[in-house]
Structures are given as C-alpha cells and as structure tokens.
Motif scaffolding. Structure first.
Motif, PDB file in Angstrom:
ATOM      1  N   THR A  89       0.845  -1.177   0.000  1.00 43.16           N
ATOM      2  CA  THR A  89       0.000   0.000   0.000  1.00 43.16           C
ATOM      3  C   THR A  89       0.872   1.216   0.000  1.00 43.16           C
ATOM      4  O   THR A  89       2.059   1.146   0.094  1.00 43.16           O
ATOM      5  N   SER A  90       0.219   2.374  -0.063  1.00 41.67           N
ATOM      6  CA  SER A  90       0.942   3.594  -0.206  1.00 41.67           C
ATOM      7  C   SER A  90       2.096   3.802   0.675  1.00 41.67           C
ATOM      8  O   SER A  90       3.096   4.177   0.239  1.00 41.67           O
ATOM      9  N   ALA A 130      -2.562   7.593   3.306  1.00 42.29           N
ATOM     10  CA  ALA A 130      -3.785   8.280   2.889  1.00 42.29           C
ATOM     11  C   ALA A 130      -4.963   7.908   3.779  1.00 42.29           C
ATOM     12  O   ALA A 130      -5.747   8.776   4.189  1.00 42.29           O
ATOM     13  N   THR A 131      -5.104   6.626   4.121  1.00 40.24           N
ATOM     14  CA  THR A 131      -6.238   6.224   4.965  1.00 40.24           C
ATOM     15  C   THR A 131      -6.072   6.734   6.383  1.00 40.24           C
ATOM     16  O   THR A 131      -7.051   7.024   7.073  1.00 40.24           O
ATOM     17  N   ASP A 165       4.677   1.033  -4.280  1.00 38.67           N
ATOM     18  CA  ASP A 165       3.809   0.396  -3.299  1.00 38.67           C
ATOM     19  C   ASP A 165       3.771  -1.121  -3.438  1.00 38.67           C
ATOM     20  O   ASP A 165       2.917  -1.787  -2.866  1.00 38.67           O
ATOM     21  N   TYR A 219       4.107   8.425  10.693  1.00 40.28           N
ATOM     22  CA  TYR A 219       2.800   9.047  10.504  1.00 40.28           C
ATOM     23  C   TYR A 219       2.553  10.121  11.561  1.00 40.28           C
ATOM     24  O   TYR A 219       1.985  11.178  11.277  1.00 40.28           O
ATOM     25  N   THR A 271      -2.894   2.879   4.882  1.00 39.94           N
ATOM     26  CA  THR A 271      -1.833   3.568   4.145  1.00 39.94           C
ATOM     27  C   THR A 271      -1.741   4.974   4.729  1.00 39.94           C
ATOM     28  O   THR A 271      -2.595   5.385   5.530  1.00 39.94           O
ATOM     29  N   LYS A 281      -1.290  18.435  10.159  1.00 38.55           N
ATOM     30  CA  LYS A 281      -2.595  18.351   9.506  1.00 38.55           C
ATOM     31  C   LYS A 281      -3.702  18.014  10.488  1.00 38.55           C
ATOM     32  O   LYS A 281      -4.810  17.646  10.096  1.00 38.55           O
ATOM     33  N   GLU A 334      -4.486   9.597   7.199  1.00 38.84           N
ATOM     34  CA  GLU A 334      -4.770  11.033   7.161  1.00 38.84           C
ATOM     35  C   GLU A 334      -6.263  11.312   7.065  1.00 38.84           C
ATOM     36  O   GLU A 334      -6.779  12.248   7.693  1.00 38.84           O
ATOM     37  N   LYS A 335      -6.989  10.487   6.295  1.00 32.92           N
ATOM     38  CA  LYS A 335      -8.421  10.695   6.111  1.00 32.92           C
ATOM     39  C   LYS A 335      -9.268  10.119   7.240  1.00 32.92           C
ATOM     40  O   LYS A 335     -10.485  10.332   7.273  1.00 32.92           O
TER      41      LYS A 335
END
Length: 406
Positions: free
Chosen positions: A25-26, A272-273, A121, A292, A270, A299, A275-276
């Motif tokens: 993954t990312s 992205a997941t 990835d 992370y 990842t 953010k 952060e979201k």
C-alpha cells in the motif's frame, strides 16, 4: 526487563532473524515475512531491450561479478563506473517508508546518479517477479529491499549476486548470508497506531483491540499472505494469544474474533487512509506509525504509537543485488551508501533501527538524537527460524481467508 535500545538488543541476543515482506500500500511496502503464498505473479510487460552497457570497470574488472568494492578495482573505480552508468533501478521503495526519500536524495546528491523507482507500493513478491520476468532487460531492478524470507528464497534461487559491503563484517552473523547474497539493513517492532482525535482511549495491547468500543476501527496494512508487515501483525497477535513461533494459528483466530465482533476493518491502512481517518487504528511497524505521527501532526492528526507488551515481535528487511542488474556498478555503490554511517543514520531518522546501530554507537558515528526518538519498547524480542516461518506461511495461506471473509 529494561527498555530495549532498539537494534542493539537484537544483536546481543544473537538470535536469527526472519522474514519480512513488503507492504502493498501507499506508505507501506511492508511485506516482511510471508513468502510466496500462492500469489498470482505480477504481470509485467517486457519493455526495453537487453542492456548493451559495458560491464567492465577500471582495469577490466567485471562489475557484474564483483563480490566487493575491491573486486571492482576499489571504491574510486566503483564510483567512477557507477557514475558512468548514471542510473539505478529500484523497486517497491516508497519515499515515505523508513525515510527512503531522504536516502534516495542523499545518494543522488553524493554521486549524481538518478534513482528510478518503479511500483513504489509493491510487495517483496512483486520485486522477485520483476527480477524473473525482466531478466536481460535494461528495466530490470538493480537492487532489492526484501522481507527476510523473500531475500533468503531469492538467494537460494540464484537471483541475487554475492556482494559484501565494506561494513559486512560489522553486520551480526545471524543477520547476513555468509556469501553476501542478502544482508539485513533496518527493522522495527509490530506496533499499534491510533488516531487519538477519533478514538477516545487508544489501545495499548492486542487484548485491548477486542473491546467493543473499537468496532470497525482495527486495520492491518495489507493482506498477510502478501505483505510481510501484515504477516508480522498476525505473528505478534499469535504470541499475544497463547501461540508461539511454532503455532501462528492463535493469531489467525484472533483476527477471526475481530472480524466476528465487528472490530476488524478490511481497509488496508496507508498514509492516505490514516490522514483521512479511514483506518483510525492500524497494526503496523513502529517506524511507519512513528513516521505518521510526525508527518500528519501539522494536519491535525494526533497519531499515537504503542508497541503492545503482550505481543512483542520484531523483524528486519534485507538488501540484495540483482544477479543480472543492468547497472551492476550503481547497484553495488547503492549498497555501500546504505551501509555507510550516513545511510544508516538516515534509516534511524526514519525511526527504523539500522543493523549497524551497535557498531555505530561504539565508534561514535550514531545519531544520538535520532536514536533517542525511537518508540520505546519493553520485553524481549525473539526471531522465528526459517523453518518456523515456512510453517507459519503455510498455516496462514490455508486459514486467513476463512478467518476474515464473510
């Protein structure tokens, strides 16, 4: 026992390391442990013609078979030959994985060699597939960063070239192939990452993860039949639930319980997941979770990291040179850079524990500030044998899908 000082304890224990794998993954290449478990071979188009580069270095040295810098005519000759090649082909190394971005940039700045990274990835198995399918092509990978089990298998299959970096003898004997077909570089512990703004009380142990308040929140960073770090998560869960290196089934059963009670989140975590907020709790290597925490603090993500005391599991990744590397000098120079004090400290700045950490601490080249920032760990890490890992892979391949499907 006292808190472990990362890699130093691994070596003091004199225990043999095991497979890892790579993350699919990312920000996760993770795969650190699980071997080829019935993976469908990655379909790679055969692009590019066979390289026509002259493999001879200074004094006619054959760089494709050089087993050390001395065999290549010395470091100056190796550097000159690598600069002449001008390119290094790498695969499955995301820039946000263990500080790889800084490592790539540092290598390019030092030697003026462009680093091409394909499929960042990808998994360890993807790397091996690329080596096999692109043999003789100028787009084949020059170097590999593999989970230990994958590295061992690649060496046994004759896919990697024997090469010993200048610091080879400083790498503990249990962390390298005697012939130099692979050698460990950096590692970490299975940890639990948690978004403290979305989770009221962050879990500290595997036992905590079964609590009802974590419904739909507990994720892995990949499929453990393909991803080494995810495999490590299952192995750690086994250790936390009455299993052992000889018996990974309790770990599979644990995730089956998470699935049954609704806590298991099938989304592969990842950056992205994270952060979201899609994976508010993620089982991953401590250096990735720590990264992370730093990466997303600005953010508004309050990412906490805990190494579970009931399932202490540590692993390393391994480096190797493709036997048929299209840029043999650059491939060998890359390894020299990774195992220099600069390269090893860059792993450390990415919260990963470099294999030369004890040696560098002894000779005064260790970045003490970066070492002090490592996630704290308690307990005694141990490593399964190659035979134990092979058995665990087989058990996992047979039982994972049934445990988490439905």
């Amino acid at each position: 026992m006292q808190e472990l000082y990362g890699q130093q304890l691994f070596i003091q224990l004199g225990l043999a390391p095991t497979p890892h794998g790579v993350r699919v993954t990312s920000a996760a290449r993770a795969a650190i442990l699980v071997g080829a478990l019935g993976l469908t071979a990655l379909s790679l188009t055969a692009c590019g013609a066979a390289p026509t580069k002259d493999a001879a270095g200074a004094d006619g040295k054959n760089l494709a078979t050089a087993a050390s810098a001395a065999d290549a005519g010395g470091m100056e000759a190796l550097v000159a030959a690598a600069r002449k090649e001008g390119t290094l082909n790498a695969i499955a190394i995301p820039r946000d994985w263990a500080n790889y971005g800084a490592i790539i940039d540092g290598f390019t700045a030092e030697y003026g060699i462009k680093v091409n990274v394909e499929n960042p990835d990808g998994s360890s198995q993807d790397e091996i597939n690329a080596v096999k399918s692109r043999k003789g092509q100028d787009r084949a990978p020059d170097v590999l960063d593999l989970g230990a089990s994958f590295a061992q298998a690649a060496g046994e299959q004759g896919l990697t070239a024997p090469y010993k970096v200048a610091a080879f003898d400083k790498i503990p004997a249990t962390q390298r192939d005697p012939q130099g077909r692979w050698f460990n570089d950096y590692g970490g512990y299975v940890s639990i990452g948690c978004d403290a703004k979305r989770v009221k009380v962050c879990p500290q142990t595997f036992a905590d993860l079964l609590k009802p308040e974590y419904k739909g929140q507990v994720a892995l960073n990949g499929n453990p039949t393909k991803s080494g770090s995810a495999f490590g998560g299952v192995y750690a869960a086994a250790l936390a639930n009455g299993g052992s290196f000889d018996d990974i089934k309790p770990g599979i059963d644990f995730f089956g319980k998470l699935k049954k009670n609704g806590n298991y989140n099938p989304v592969e975590s990842t950056p992205a997941t994270v952060e979201k907020g899609e994976t508010p709790i993620s089982i991953d290597w401590d250096y990735l979770n720590a990264g992370y925490a730093e990466q997303f603090a600005s953010k508004g993500v309050d990412w906490k990291v805990a190494v579970p005391t009931d399932g202490v599991y540590a692993q390393f990744y391994s480096q190797a040179v493709n036997k048929d590397a299209p840029h043999p000098a650059a491939a060998r120079l890359w390894q020299e850079y990774l195992y220099s004090a600069e390269g090893q400290n860059l792993w450390l700045k990415g919260y990963a524990r470099p294999v030369l950490m004890p040696a560098m601490e002894a000779d005064g080249t260790l970045d003490k500030t970066a070492a002090a920032a490592l996630p704290k760990v308690t307990g005694t890490p141990a490593f399964p044998t190659e035979q134990q890992t092979s058995k665990a892979k087989e058990t996992l391949s047979q039982g994972w899908s049934a445990a988490v499907s439905g």
